[in-house]
Design a protein around this motif. Structure first.
Motif, PDB file in Angstrom:
ATOM      1  N   LEU A 135      42.201  34.257 -67.018  1.00 41.41           N
ATOM      2  CA  LEU A 135      41.094  33.937 -66.596  1.00 41.41           C
ATOM      3  C   LEU A 135      39.912  33.611 -67.431  1.00 41.41           C
ATOM      4  CD1 LEU A 135      41.191  37.417 -64.145  1.00 41.41           C
ATOM      5  CD2 LEU A 135      41.268  35.031 -63.516  1.00 41.41           C
ATOM      6  N   VAL A 136      40.079  33.933 -68.689  1.00 34.54           N
ATOM      7  CA  VAL A 136      39.219  33.256 -69.614  1.00 34.54           C
ATOM      8  C   VAL A 136      39.264  31.585 -69.477  1.00 34.54           C
ATOM      9  CG1 VAL A 136      38.602  33.056 -72.238  1.00 34.54           C
ATOM     10  CG2 VAL A 136      39.081  35.277 -71.134  1.00 34.54           C
ATOM     11  N   GLY A 137      40.386  31.009 -69.568  1.00 33.02           N
ATOM     12  CA  GLY A 137      40.624  29.776 -69.570  1.00 33.02           C
ATOM     13  C   GLY A 137      40.299  29.176 -68.450  1.00 33.02           C
ATOM     14  N   SER A 138      40.118  29.889 -67.292  1.00 34.06           N
ATOM     15  CA  SER A 138      39.524  29.346 -65.873  1.00 34.06           C
ATOM     16  C   SER A 138      38.266  29.439 -65.798  1.00 34.06           C
ATOM     17  CB  SER A 138      40.356  30.051 -64.922  1.00 34.06           C
ATOM     18  OG  SER A 138      41.866  29.890 -65.040  1.00 34.06           O
ATOM     19  N   HIS A 139      37.477  30.006 -66.831  1.00 36.65           N
ATOM     20  CA  HIS A 139      36.096  30.437 -67.108  1.00 36.65           C
ATOM     21  C   HIS A 139      35.644  31.235 -65.974  1.00 36.65           C
ATOM     22  CE1 HIS A 139      35.472  26.888 -69.535  1.00 36.65           C
ATOM     23  NE2 HIS A 139      36.367  25.974 -68.771  1.00 36.65           N
ATOM     24  N   ARG A 140      36.573  32.371 -65.933  1.00 37.30           N
ATOM     25  CA  ARG A 140      36.227  33.440 -65.013  1.00 37.30           C
ATOM     26  C   ARG A 140      36.347  34.826 -65.672  1.00 37.30           C
ATOM     27  NH1 ARG A 140      36.993  32.163 -59.421  1.00 37.30           N
ATOM     28  NH2 ARG A 140      36.738  29.867 -59.146  1.00 37.30           N
ATOM     29  N   VAL A 187      46.192  44.443 -60.626  1.00 36.51           N
ATOM     30  CA  VAL A 187      45.163  43.479 -60.208  1.00 36.51           C
ATOM     31  C   VAL A 187      44.815  42.116 -60.844  1.00 36.51           C
ATOM     32  CG1 VAL A 187      42.647  43.742 -59.477  1.00 36.51           C
ATOM     33  CG2 VAL A 187      44.168  45.856 -59.163  1.00 36.51           C
ATOM     34  N   LEU A 188      44.875  42.291 -62.069  1.00 35.34           N
ATOM     35  CA  LEU A 188      44.715  41.221 -62.936  1.00 35.34           C
ATOM     36  C   LEU A 188      45.703  39.978 -62.470  1.00 35.34           C
ATOM     37  CD1 LEU A 188      43.438  41.948 -66.441  1.00 35.34           C
ATOM     38  CD2 LEU A 188      42.047  41.225 -64.417  1.00 35.34           C
ATOM     39  N   ARG A 189      46.889  40.590 -62.208  1.00 33.44           N
ATOM     40  CA  ARG A 189      47.933  39.423 -62.012  1.00 33.44           C
ATOM     41  C   ARG A 189      47.464  38.886 -60.834  1.00 33.44           C
ATOM     42  NH1 ARG A 189      52.635  39.386 -59.063  1.00 33.44           N
ATOM     43  NH2 ARG A 189      54.197  38.309 -59.915  1.00 33.44           N
ATOM     44  N   VAL A 190      47.498  39.648 -59.656  1.00 34.59           N
ATOM     45  CA  VAL A 190      47.091  38.857 -58.447  1.00 34.59           C
ATOM     46  C   VAL A 190      45.862  37.921 -58.307  1.00 34.59           C
ATOM     47  CG1 VAL A 190      46.471  39.699 -56.061  1.00 34.59           C
ATOM     48  CG2 VAL A 190      48.018  40.980 -57.305  1.00 34.59           C
ATOM     49  N   VAL A 191      44.721  38.378 -59.191  1.00 32.28           N
ATOM     50  CA  VAL A 191      43.498  37.689 -59.346  1.00 32.28           C
ATOM     51  C   VAL A 191      43.794  36.315 -59.852  1.00 32.28           C
ATOM     52  CG1 VAL A 191      41.314  37.592 -60.089  1.00 32.28           C
ATOM     53  CG2 VAL A 191      41.996  39.464 -58.758  1.00 32.28           C
ATOM     54  N   ALA A 192      44.788  36.281 -60.949  1.00 29.46           N
ATOM     55  CA  ALA A 192      44.618  35.191 -62.044  1.00 29.46           C
ATOM     56  C   ALA A 192      45.614  34.472 -61.367  1.00 29.46           C
ATOM     57  CB  ALA A 192      45.501  35.711 -63.363  1.00 29.46           C
TER      58      ALA A 192
END
Length: 492
Positions: A135-140, A187-192
């Motif tokens: 998510l950091v690499g995706s600017h999220r 949750v992070l897995r689903v979101v990422a």
């Protein structure tokens, strides 16, 4: 940054309850868990920060499917490592309880059970770093922070309520934490995977081989960073009683407030540096590096000096114990100085990685490690917990000098000595002078803790205002804030 603030506040607010319901030795076990968690990060082998860099690069090149395939592949790798961690810690739990930690009131069996549960907790949380960095690499980063805040707030509240109205044991604490760790990772897995896209992308080991060279260097960096940041805790957990180690970890928790700025600054600047280098936009990179450093250093050093000069008053208000405050205040001051210097070097470190030169960061780490180990052992034996803090501060003085010189020589000339003179020295003086004046007023008035903390807060705000005024014109300051909020970086 909001996430870091909330996490620090959660830990600070929960600690008095943990001490009340569990005792200082049990809190020492919680501190040992934090150390163990950091030690085992070496098993990441540099893959998590590599994911951040790859996703940022691939987004610029329009290769999102490659990012999705890499994320899916590493998800399987992380699952296997999580199982191995749980088994490894469980096997070593009895030996650690009887031969390493020095519990005086807790039975060895209780300590061993707690350590085994630490392994399960670590396994549940292991994939979090992978999906967070995606998510950091995706600017999220804001999205990842929102998930982290929600889960951790509920974990802390649940832990306190269970200890208050249920079973008061360190084992129950780690069971609750493991459940929320598993929820966080899921949750992070689903979101990422949703953000990266291409969820039908197959797992492909060739993607792992493609990034292995960079990742291997990142793994080496992680190993040296682990030793540098954890040697004090490892040595002290062996040398001093578990209760004294708990006090040291209490001081470390207070100083973790420095990470309120350091972690988010790195997570924000690293992908921006990577994107600017991928575009070859060197004027924007130079401008962003200099101006962001001035703003960051101003806020960071104001916080550090507040901890250095007013640690005793803060702890007195927090725990209402003059004895604990007197013991941990000097430790907090030493750790704050070391952590402040270390955090300043997040910018050169991010530039090294974004430039594809992890070997330089690894070399610096090895050089510092050669100094850290003997110095920490000698000072810990001589001064106990305070010796660990002195060693941490001393090593980071060397880090600033060596790291800045090598970054300017081998990466970008604007990141060398001129960076310290131009972008660090002004915020340092601007925040130090009001802090010294505030400390002098407190000493002269023999101020109580409430007054001392108030004066320290005013001095910190004055230092930040002075630092911003001395470092920026109004237009430049607005432009920097726009960059931090994710808008395109422009040349000055």
């Amino acid at each position: 940054m909001t996430n870091s603030v909330v996490l620090v506040l959660i830990n600070l607010m929960a600690l008095p309850f943990y001490l009340r319901f569990l005792g200082m030795e049990a809190y020492g076990l919680i501190g040992f868990y934090a150390t163990l968690q950091t030690i085992l990060q070496v098993l990441d082998l540099g893959l998590a920060p590599t994911v951040s860099r790859e996703i940022a690069h691939n987004a610029e090149l329009g290769q999102q499917r490659r990012s999705a395939s890499l994320l899916r592949t590493l998800g399987r790798v992380y699952l296997g490592v999580a199982v191995a961690i749980a088994a490894l810690v469980a096997l070593a739990s009895s030996w650690i309880a009887t031969h390493w930690l020095h519990a005086q009131t807790l039975p060895d069996a209780t300590v061993a059970q707690a350590i085994a549960l630490m392994g399960i907790n670590l396994a549940c949380r292991w994939p979090i770093s992978l999906y967070h960095n995606a998510l950091v690499g995706s600017h999220r980063l804001a999205l990842s922070s929102a998930v982290s805040m929600t889960v951790n707030i509920n974990a802390a509240i649940t832990s306190v309520l269970v200890l208050a109205y249920g079973v008061r044991s360190i084992q129950v604490f780690f069971i609750v934490q493991a459940c929320f760790g598993l929820l966080h990772a899921g949750v992070l897995r689903v979101v990422a995977r949703r953000i990266v896209g291409e969820r039908d992308a197959p797992a492909d080991m060739s993607e792992l081989r493609r990034v292995w060279g960079f990742s291997a260097w990142m793994g080496g960096i992680a190993l040296t960073a682990l030793c540098l940041t954890q040697i004090d805790k490892i040595v002290l957990s062996k040398v001093v009683p578990l209760g004294s180690f708990g006090q040291y970890m209490l001081a470390a928790l207070v100083v973790s407030g420095v990470q309120v700025l350091a972690g988010p600054a790195f997570n924000t600047m690293y992908p921006k540096f990577s994107a600017l280098l991928a575009r070859g936009d060197m004027p924007s990179l130079r401008h962003l590096y200099a101006s962001a450093t001035r703003l960051y250093a101003t806020a960071l050093l104001a916080l550090v000096f507040g901890l250095v000069f007013h640690a005793g008053a803060l702890v007195m208000l927090w725990l209402d114990s003059a004895a604990i405050a007197a013991t941990v205040a000097p430790i907090i001051a030493g750790l704050a100085i070391g952590s402040g210097l270390n955090s300043l070097m997040y910018f050169p470190y991010a530039l090294q990685l974004a430039s594809g030169q992890p070997r330089l960061a690894f070399t610096i780490g090895i050089a510092l490690l050669a100094l850290t180990l003997p110095l920490t052992v000698l000072l810990a034996i001589r001064f106990g917990a305070l010796g660990g803090a002195i060693a941490w501060a001393s090593v980071n003085v060397a880090y600033v000098l060596l790291g800045t010189w090598l970054t300017g020589r081998h990466v970008q000339d604007f990141a060398g000595w001129a960076w310290l003179r131009r972008d660090v020295a002004i915020p340092l003086l601007a925040t130090l002078l009001p802090a010294l004046l505030g400390a002098w007023i407190c000493r002269t008035l023999a101020a109580g803790p409430w007054v001392a903390v108030g004066i320290g807060g005013i001095a910190a705000v004055a230092g930040m205002a002075l630092g911003v005024a001395a470092s920026f014109e109004r237009r430049e300051f607005r432009q920097l804030i726009a960059m931090a909020l994710g808008r395109p970086a422009a040349s000055p």
